[in-house]
Design a protein around this motif. Structure first.
Motif, PDB file in Angstrom:
ATOM      1  N   THR A   1      20.870 100.458  18.773  1.00  0.00           N
ATOM      2  CA  THR A   1      21.430  99.349  19.546  1.00  0.00           C
ATOM      3  C   THR A   1      21.004  99.449  20.997  1.00  0.00           C
ATOM      4  O   THR A   1      20.718 100.537  21.509  1.00  0.00           O
ATOM      5  N   LEU A   2      20.974  98.295  21.639  1.00  0.00           N
ATOM      6  CA  LEU A   2      20.739  98.236  23.082  1.00  0.00           C
ATOM      7  C   LEU A   2      21.850  97.412  23.700  1.00  0.00           C
ATOM      8  O   LEU A   2      22.138  96.294  23.258  1.00  0.00           O
ATOM      9  N   GLU A   3      22.471  97.986  24.710  1.00  0.00           N
ATOM     10  CA  GLU A   3      23.499  97.284  25.470  1.00  0.00           C
ATOM     11  C   GLU A   3      22.987  97.088  26.892  1.00  0.00           C
ATOM     12  O   GLU A   3      22.620  98.050  27.566  1.00  0.00           O
ATOM     13  N   PHE A   4      22.935  95.833  27.322  1.00  0.00           N
ATOM     14  CA  PHE A   4      22.482  95.506  28.671  1.00  0.00           C
ATOM     15  C   PHE A   4      23.647  94.895  29.431  1.00  0.00           C
ATOM     16  O   PHE A   4      24.197  93.866  29.028  1.00  0.00           O
TER      17      PHE A   4
ATOM     18  N   ARG B   1      11.739  98.500  28.325  1.00  0.00           N
ATOM     19  CA  ARG B   1      10.538  98.380  29.164  1.00  0.00           C
ATOM     20  C   ARG B   1      10.429  96.969  29.743  1.00  0.00           C
ATOM     21  O   ARG B   1      10.116  96.796  30.936  1.00  0.00           O
ATOM     22  N   GLU B   2      10.702  95.962  28.924  1.00  0.00           N
ATOM     23  CA  GLU B   2      10.634  94.581  29.385  1.00  0.00           C
ATOM     24  C   GLU B   2      11.695  94.295  30.452  1.00  0.00           C
ATOM     25  O   GLU B   2      11.409  93.651  31.465  1.00  0.00           O
ATOM     26  N   LEU B   3      12.913  94.766  30.209  1.00  0.00           N
ATOM     27  CA  LEU B   3      13.997  94.535  31.166  1.00  0.00           C
ATOM     28  C   LEU B   3      13.713  95.192  32.505  1.00  0.00           C
ATOM     29  O   LEU B   3      13.939  94.605  33.568  1.00  0.00           O
ATOM     30  N   LEU B   4      13.207  96.411  32.471  1.00  0.00           N
ATOM     31  CA  LEU B   4      12.902  97.115  33.718  1.00  0.00           C
ATOM     32  C   LEU B   4      11.766  96.433  34.457  1.00  0.00           C
ATOM     33  O   LEU B   4      11.794  96.311  35.690  1.00  0.00           O
ATOM     34  N   ALA B   5      10.743  95.982  33.719  1.00  0.00           N
ATOM     35  CA  ALA B   5       9.617  95.290  34.354  1.00  0.00           C
ATOM     36  C   ALA B   5      10.078  94.002  35.030  1.00  0.00           C
ATOM     37  O   ALA B   5       9.511  93.587  36.060  1.00  0.00           O
TER      38      ALA B   5
ATOM     39  N   ILE C   1      12.361 113.847  28.071  1.00  0.00           N
ATOM     40  CA  ILE C   1      11.595 113.952  29.316  1.00  0.00           C
ATOM     41  C   ILE C   1      10.543 112.851  29.395  1.00  0.00           C
ATOM     42  O   ILE C   1      10.345 112.235  30.451  1.00  0.00           O
ATOM     43  N   ASP C   2       9.875 112.589  28.285  1.00  0.00           N
ATOM     44  CA  ASP C   2       8.853 111.550  28.290  1.00  0.00           C
ATOM     45  C   ASP C   2       9.468 110.180  28.575  1.00  0.00           C
ATOM     46  O   ASP C   2       8.893 109.383  29.329  1.00  0.00           O
ATOM     47  N   LEU C   3      10.616 109.878  27.989  1.00  0.00           N
ATOM     48  CA  LEU C   3      11.259 108.591  28.241  1.00  0.00           C
ATOM     49  C   LEU C   3      11.711 108.480  29.697  1.00  0.00           C
ATOM     50  O   LEU C   3      11.598 107.412  30.310  1.00  0.00           O
ATOM     51  N   ILE C   4      12.209 109.572  30.251  1.00  0.00           N
ATOM     52  CA  ILE C   4      12.603 109.565  31.663  1.00  0.00           C
ATOM     53  C   ILE C   4      11.396 109.250  32.538  1.00  0.00           C
ATOM     54  O   ILE C   4      11.465 108.432  33.462  1.00  0.00           O
ATOM     55  N   ARG C   5      10.260 109.880  32.253  1.00  0.00           N
ATOM     56  CA  ARG C   5       9.053 109.627  33.034  1.00  0.00           C
ATOM     57  C   ARG C   5       8.532 108.202  32.800  1.00  0.00           C
ATOM     58  O   ARG C   5       8.078 107.540  33.732  1.00  0.00           O
ATOM     59  N   ALA C   6       8.583 107.737  31.562  1.00  0.00           N
ATOM     60  CA  ALA C   6       8.070 106.408  31.244  1.00  0.00           C
ATOM     61  C   ALA C   6       8.826 105.320  31.993  1.00  0.00           C
ATOM     62  O   ALA C   6       8.234 104.330  32.449  1.00  0.00           O
ATOM     63  N   PHE C   7      10.139 105.494  32.143  1.00  0.00           N
ATOM     64  CA  PHE C   7      10.963 104.448  32.748  1.00  0.00           C
ATOM     65  C   PHE C   7      11.356 104.738  34.194  1.00  0.00           C
ATOM     66  O   PHE C   7      11.605 103.807  34.957  1.00  0.00           O
TER      67      PHE C   7
END
Length: 334
Positions: free
Chosen positions: A260-263, A131-135, A181-187
């Motif tokens: 894990t998160l890979e950016f 969420r932070e990265l997208l913002a 679906i919720d995560l797709i809508r959230a982001f």
């Protein structure tokens, strides 16, 4: 706040455990149709137990109801609690259908109470970082989203309540798919069209054990996901690809493997992107992080992140996917 939990199963237990991190909140009563189970859970937390939710949701010493019951009673319990002036956290999905979700959202609006859908996946640390990265615009404009969510299953699964159409309302698409679906809508934003193949491939049940979906988003991105009860080992993968890079979240801790998160930052000249990888601690703190947001929403009189409306919209997408699979073609969502 004083809290009542309806449902003493696995999720009700996680909600009760999360409350222990908030000394200003008090668990007053745990309710379960099997009162012995309710007594056992209540004994762990030093509170009362009850067998009938009707005796609980209207109590004067209860401010908030956590509805962790099976899908078939999510709507009547939630509507009754909201009508009695209680704030409600209702576990996903927000009822067995769009119609049930609508009645819950309407009750919250009518009585001026906060309704939250229990979408704890939003509050995993990797998702919070996403969420932070997208913002911050780190990946640019979103092009595509790709996800997999699979359950390892277990012997006798065909006899569980999740395999009952009347008790659950649907199968794997409504169970784990609604999180995706919720995560797709959230982001990614609103879903405008849906195409799916929803199948029962292995289990002798009346609901689906696999769903394959393609979603179109209002912003132009295309999403695809597969959810499965025939994965034979638990798996979770959620990837977002943008014009400037990508984010890949894998694992949820526990049996789903390390979270894990890979950016990856795309280089203008091409080649291997610059990659940063974070592995998070194994403890699942999403339940208390979600409670923190919910209680803040009540205090600040705002919508929580993962609201009743979000639960309603996720159910609308689920129903569009069911309709697409039945018709063999895409379905437009208003």
């Amino acid at each position: 706040m004083n809290i009542a939990i309806i449902g003493a199963g696995l999720i009700g237990g996680k909600r009760a455990a999360a409350l222990t991190h908030f000394p200003d909140d008090t668990l007053r009563v745990v309710c379960n149709v099997d009162e012995e189970r309710a007594r056992a859970r209540a004994g762990q937390h030093g509170c009362e137990s009850a067998a009938d939710w009707r005796d609980v949701v209207g109590r004067d010493d209860v401010d908030v109801v956590v509805n962790a019951a099976i899908n078939a009673v999510l709507e009547p319990v939630t509507v009754a609690a909201l009508s009695a002036g209680k704030h409600v956290l209702c576990e996903k999905p927000l009822g067995r259908s769009t119609a049930e979700a609508r009645r819950m959202v309407a009750a919250a609006a009518e009585h001026g109470r906060v309704l939250k859908t229990g979408f704890n996946h939003r509050f995993h640390p990797a998702m919070q970082r996403t969420r932070e990265l997208l913002a911050a615009g780190a990946v640019g404009d979103i092009l595509t989203i790709r996800a997999r969510y699979g359950h390892g299953s277990r012997p006798g699964m065909e006899k569980e309540w999740r395999s009952s159409k009347s008790l659950c309302g649907g199968g794997e698409l409504l169970d784990q798919g609604v999180h995706v679906i919720d995560l797709i809508r959230a982001f990614g934003g609103e879903v405008i069209d849906a195409y799916a193949r929803v199948e029962t491939k292995f289990w002798p049940i009346e609901v689906e054990d696999n769903a394959f979906a393609i979603l179109g988003l209002a912003g132009g991105a295309t999403c695809q996901f597969h959810v499965s009860w025939t994965n034979w080992r638990n798996v979770f993968s959620f990837e977002i690809f943008g014009t400037r890079g990508y984010i890949a979240v894998n694992g949820l801790g526990g049996s789903y493997g390390p979270e894990t998160l890979e950016f990856g930052r795309r280089r203008d000249e091409g080649g291997r992107p610059d990659i940063e990888t974070i592995e998070y601690p194994p403890e699942d703190n999403s339940w208390q992080e979600e409670w923190k947001d919910f209680r803040s929403a009540i205090i600040d009189r705002r919508e929580p992140w993962g609201s009743g409306e979000d639960g309603l919209m996720a159910n609308r997408v689920v129903e569009a996917l069911y309709a697409s699979s039945a018709s063999g073609g895409p379905v437009v969502i208003d």
